[in-house]
Scaffold this active site. Sequence first.
Site, PDB file in Angstrom:
ATOM      1  N   GLY A  12      30.332  21.350  20.375  1.00 14.38           N
ATOM      2  CA  GLY A  12      28.935  21.849  20.714  1.00 14.38           C
ATOM      3  C   GLY A  12      28.711  22.240  22.440  1.00 14.38           C
ATOM      4  O   GLY A  12      28.084  21.915  22.879  1.00 14.38           O
ATOM      5  N   ALA A  18      26.173  20.283  26.385  1.00 17.42           N
ATOM      6  CA  ALA A  18      27.123  19.870  27.122  1.00 17.42           C
ATOM      7  C   ALA A  18      27.000  20.350  28.595  1.00 17.42           C
ATOM      8  O   ALA A  18      27.535  19.865  29.343  1.00 17.42           O
ATOM      9  CB  ALA A  18      28.211  20.533  26.348  1.00 17.42           C
ATOM     10  N   LYS A  19      27.095  21.835  28.897  1.00 18.13           N
ATOM     11  CA  LYS A  19      27.133  22.449  29.837  1.00 18.13           C
ATOM     12  C   LYS A  19      26.002  21.587  31.306  1.00 18.13           C
ATOM     13  O   LYS A  19      26.387  21.899  32.641  1.00 18.13           O
ATOM     14  CB  LYS A  19      27.153  23.937  29.973  1.00 18.13           C
ATOM     15  CG  LYS A  19      28.133  24.785  29.766  1.00 18.13           C
ATOM     16  CD  LYS A  19      27.312  26.163  30.389  1.00 18.13           C
ATOM     17  CE  LYS A  19      28.405  26.891  29.308  1.00 18.13           C
ATOM     18  NZ  LYS A  19      27.072  27.944  29.114  1.00 18.13           N
ATOM     19  N   ARG A  45      33.534  26.620  17.781  1.00 12.18           N
ATOM     20  CA  ARG A  45      33.496  28.151  17.640  1.00 12.18           C
ATOM     21  C   ARG A  45      34.425  29.160  18.311  1.00 12.18           C
ATOM     22  O   ARG A  45      35.522  29.323  18.016  1.00 12.18           O
ATOM     23  CB  ARG A  45      32.731  28.801  16.593  1.00 12.18           C
ATOM     24  CG  ARG A  45      32.933  29.978  15.590  1.00 12.18           C
ATOM     25  CD  ARG A  45      31.597  29.828  15.165  1.00 12.18           C
ATOM     26  NE  ARG A  45      30.984  30.435  16.082  1.00 12.18           N
ATOM     27  CZ  ARG A  45      29.736  30.725  14.999  1.00 12.18           C
ATOM     28  NH1 ARG A  45      29.284  30.695  14.142  1.00 12.18           N
ATOM     29  NH2 ARG A  45      28.413  31.159  16.015  1.00 12.18           N
ATOM     30  N   LYS A 147      18.769  14.851  18.816  1.00 11.12           N
ATOM     31  CA  LYS A 147      17.094  15.313  17.569  1.00 11.12           C
ATOM     32  C   LYS A 147      17.829  16.838  17.872  1.00 11.12           C
ATOM     33  O   LYS A 147      18.111  17.537  18.745  1.00 11.12           O
ATOM     34  CB  LYS A 147      15.460  14.785  19.125  1.00 11.12           C
ATOM     35  CG  LYS A 147      15.730  15.382  20.114  1.00 11.12           C
ATOM     36  CD  LYS A 147      14.624  15.304  20.833  1.00 11.12           C
ATOM     37  CE  LYS A 147      13.539  16.963  20.831  1.00 11.12           C
ATOM     38  NZ  LYS A 147      13.331  17.247  21.873  1.00 11.12           N
ATOM     39  N   ASP A 176      17.500   9.225  22.467  1.00 10.74           N
ATOM     40  CA  ASP A 176      16.138   9.798  22.977  1.00 10.74           C
ATOM     41  C   ASP A 176      16.531  10.243  24.291  1.00 10.74           C
ATOM     42  O   ASP A 176      16.290   8.754  25.003  1.00 10.74           O
ATOM     43  CB  ASP A 176      15.360   8.798  22.474  1.00 10.74           C
ATOM     44  CG  ASP A 176      13.975   8.668  22.828  1.00 10.74           C
ATOM     45  OD1 ASP A 176      13.922  10.081  23.508  1.00 10.74           O
ATOM     46  OD2 ASP A 176      12.685   9.185  22.039  1.00 10.74           O
ATOM     47  N   HIS A 177      16.121  10.821  25.117  1.00  5.39           N
ATOM     48  CA  HIS A 177      16.549  10.612  26.092  1.00  5.39           C
ATOM     49  C   HIS A 177      16.077  10.491  27.590  1.00  5.39           C
ATOM     50  O   HIS A 177      16.032   9.360  28.625  1.00  5.39           O
ATOM     51  CB  HIS A 177      17.526  11.948  27.063  1.00  5.39           C
ATOM     52  CG  HIS A 177      16.571  12.978  27.366  1.00  5.39           C
ATOM     53  ND1 HIS A 177      15.390  13.737  26.261  1.00  5.39           N
ATOM     54  CD2 HIS A 177      15.737  13.833  29.035  1.00  5.39           C
ATOM     55  CE1 HIS A 177      14.542  14.436  27.781  1.00  5.39           C
ATOM     56  NE2 HIS A 177      15.001  14.584  28.398  1.00  5.39           N
ATOM     57  N   LYS A 181      16.013   7.005  31.191  1.00  9.65           N
ATOM     58  CA  LYS A 181      14.974   7.306  32.535  1.00  9.65           C
ATOM     59  C   LYS A 181      14.617   6.169  33.414  1.00  9.65           C
ATOM     60  O   LYS A 181      14.286   5.035  32.240  1.00  9.65           O
ATOM     61  CB  LYS A 181      14.024   8.196  32.166  1.00  9.65           C
ATOM     62  CG  LYS A 181      14.088   9.623  31.341  1.00  9.65           C
ATOM     63  CD  LYS A 181      12.206  10.313  31.625  1.00  9.65           C
ATOM     64  CE  LYS A 181      12.987  11.780  30.913  1.00  9.65           C
ATOM     65  NZ  LYS A 181      13.573  12.863  31.498  1.00  9.65           N
ATOM     66  N   GLU A 215       4.678  19.423  31.591  1.00 11.31           N
ATOM     67  CA  GLU A 215       6.086  20.578  32.006  1.00 11.31           C
ATOM     68  C   GLU A 215       5.665  21.639  32.380  1.00 11.31           C
ATOM     69  O   GLU A 215       4.262  22.007  31.768  1.00 11.31           O
ATOM     70  CB  GLU A 215       6.640  20.825  31.414  1.00 11.31           C
ATOM     71  CG  GLU A 215       7.470  19.681  29.967  1.00 11.31           C
ATOM     72  CD  GLU A 215       8.415  19.871  28.765  1.00 11.31           C
ATOM     73  OE1 GLU A 215       9.979  19.997  29.716  1.00 11.31           O
ATOM     74  OE2 GLU A 215       8.509  19.990  28.014  1.00 11.31           O
ATOM     75  N   HIS A 239       9.485  11.446  22.294  1.00  5.21           N
ATOM     76  CA  HIS A 239       9.949  10.490  23.317  1.00  5.21           C
ATOM     77  C   HIS A 239       8.448   9.389  23.784  1.00  5.21           C
ATOM     78  O   HIS A 239       8.427   8.549  23.934  1.00  5.21           O
ATOM     79  CB  HIS A 239       9.633  11.442  24.463  1.00  5.21           C
ATOM     80  CG  HIS A 239      10.804  12.788  24.252  1.00  5.21           C
ATOM     81  ND1 HIS A 239      12.033  11.848  23.978  1.00  5.21           N
ATOM     82  CD2 HIS A 239      11.133  13.883  24.634  1.00  5.21           C
ATOM     83  CE1 HIS A 239      12.790  13.229  23.638  1.00  5.21           C
ATOM     84  NE2 HIS A 239      12.086  14.437  23.766  1.00  5.21           N
ATOM     85  N   LYS A 339       3.760  22.266  27.531  1.00  8.18           N
ATOM     86  CA  LYS A 339       4.509  22.944  27.958  1.00  8.18           C
ATOM     87  C   LYS A 339       3.249  24.296  29.495  1.00  8.18           C
ATOM     88  O   LYS A 339       2.727  24.196  28.663  1.00  8.18           O
ATOM     89  CB  LYS A 339       5.094  23.794  27.555  1.00  8.18           C
ATOM     90  CG  LYS A 339       6.745  23.014  26.688  1.00  8.18           C
ATOM     91  CD  LYS A 339       7.001  23.934  26.225  1.00  8.18           C
ATOM     92  CE  LYS A 339       9.205  23.350  25.665  1.00  8.18           C
ATOM     93  NZ  LYS A 339       9.444  22.283  26.568  1.00  8.18           N
TER      94      LYS A 339
HETATM   95  C1  BG6 Z   1      13.354  17.935  25.147  1.00  9.58           C
HETATM   96  C2  BG6 Z   1      12.523  18.907  24.868  1.00  9.58           C
HETATM   97  O1  BG6 Z   1      13.342  16.878  24.505  1.00  9.58           O
HETATM   98  O2  BG6 Z   1      12.358  17.254  26.569  1.00  9.58           O
HETATM   99  C3  BG6 Z   1      12.102  19.633  25.373  1.00  9.58           C
HETATM  100  O3  BG6 Z   1      12.983  19.774  24.161  1.00  9.58           O
HETATM  101  C4  BG6 Z   1      11.440  19.336  26.655  1.00  9.58           C
HETATM  102  O4  BG6 Z   1      11.622  20.474  25.099  1.00  9.58           O
HETATM  103  C5  BG6 Z   1      12.241  18.547  27.451  1.00  9.58           C
HETATM  104  O5  BG6 Z   1      11.580  20.705  28.177  1.00  9.58           O
HETATM  105  C6  BG6 Z   1      11.669  17.084  28.541  1.00  9.58           C
HETATM  106  O6  BG6 Z   1      12.719  16.663  29.164  1.00  9.58           O
HETATM  107  P1  BG6 Z   1      12.743  16.168  30.440  1.00  9.58           P
HETATM  108  O7  BG6 Z   1      13.193  15.106  30.372  1.00  9.58           O
HETATM  109  O8  BG6 Z   1      12.773  17.591  31.749  1.00  9.58           O
HETATM  110  O9  BG6 Z   1      10.831  15.244  31.245  1.00  9.58           O
END
Ligand code: BG6
Length: 489
Positions: A12, A18-19, A45, A147, A176-177, A181, A215, A239, A339
Amino acid sequence: NTKPTALIMIFGATGDLAKRKLFPSLYQLYTKNKLQNFAVIGIARRPLTTEQFQENVKDSVMTFANVDYRIEAFISHFHYHCHDVTSSQSYIELKQLASQINNQYKLKGNCIFYLAMAPEFFGTITNQLKTQGLTNVEGYKRLVIEKPFGTNFETAKALNEQIRTVFQEEEIYRIDHYLGKEMVQNIAVIRFSNALFEPLWNNRYISNIQITSSETLGVEERGRYYENSGALRDMVQNHMMQMVALLAMEPPISLTPEEIRSEKVRLLRSLRPMSQEEVNTYFVRGQYAQGIIHGETVPAYREEANVSIDSNTETYVAGKLMIDNFRWFGVPFYIQTGKRMDRKSTKIVVQFKDMPMNLYYQAEHKLTPNLLVIHIQPKEGITLLLNVKKSGTTTETKSVRLQLANEGTDYINTPEAYEKLLLDSMRGDATNFTHWDEVALSWKFIDTISEVWKKTNDESFPNYPAGSPGPSAADALLAHDGHIWWPIE
Ligand code: BG6
């Protein structure tokens, strides 16, 4: 903390993740001299030459990070393989390329397979990796996946079983990003290294805990994905639940990934289960209407691209979680995420219990409770609200803030999170990745809610204007218990 050496295969590689995240993060690691030897094979691809791919990598790094002369040397580590996920031949060619690059860069046969793409291909890809011998490496092999990990417990389990035929649990790094943090990693440190907090961290002294992740962005180009996901699966299952687990788990006996994860698992097991009838008492959903953000009118969710005109998908969730163990019995954990809200902010507010008796006068004859605020983003830091005497008076008090602000980074901290997690995956530190048991338990909890919400349309949708703090029902949820969402930034 030795510097890692690895070949990273990114499936991907022409995609958004990736970008926006992976290339800039790798560049940061490279320029901070955190990597020993590394090379990347970008896999997608689209027919691209390696030179074209390197130019793309350069462009994205330049968009998301500050670059200097080292960018040229950096992109020379990138190679490209035009790939058909279902073709065995394509994997055979990829294997040849991988072995050539491994020798060229002396990568010790260490290989990371990073699947930065739609999960419907995870099973096929991992299967082919095994059948075509790509997982027969001399060093380590690790799978990093993004995810969504399934759409409910059943699909997550099926997906897990597929990848487990090729990779062991300890070789799987589920991202899980939020766990990358800075201030999320600080939760356990704040709790377990401060005599001021640790003894109070229970139902005798804490009234409630509030976790907010709001957000201002809408669904952007992700309407197709989001329609089937909604805020509950997009944000809460992963999260938000991870933050609850870190805030509420028992102290681990040591800082090994096994110990920390097993405490998180125990905590998730003690979440009070809900019956379907109780869902709408404990959880509130919302969807944004047209509204104004940063002075501009933005469309309603139902008007976004790839979103149904009568969509029942929630773009906001608030909920009350109860943890039935000795430490937390009776303490509500409130969560909310949405959101198109009035601000971009992730924070945790810990509200301590009121003093047994109020001797002092304060506005409205009520002392402000002590609050500990952990600011996760965009501000990073801690605020502590205390009561002190108003100068010049005798019994009048005022609320003051002790603030610790981390140095701001020059851009929002998300790339930093990926930077740390990428490095951890190369070093083999799985602490800040989710174990299957955590994923399974949080899906089981979430499934009850999504089953109820799928069955019944919310007639009040859209129920909050873009640019607002969310639906009023979320305030009622707390008001019912005599609480408010603390508006502290
Ligand atoms: C992602 C969601 O996991 O987390 C997004 O798929 C969301 O919809 C994002 O915008 C929020 O991440 P952060 O780091 O900006 O709070």
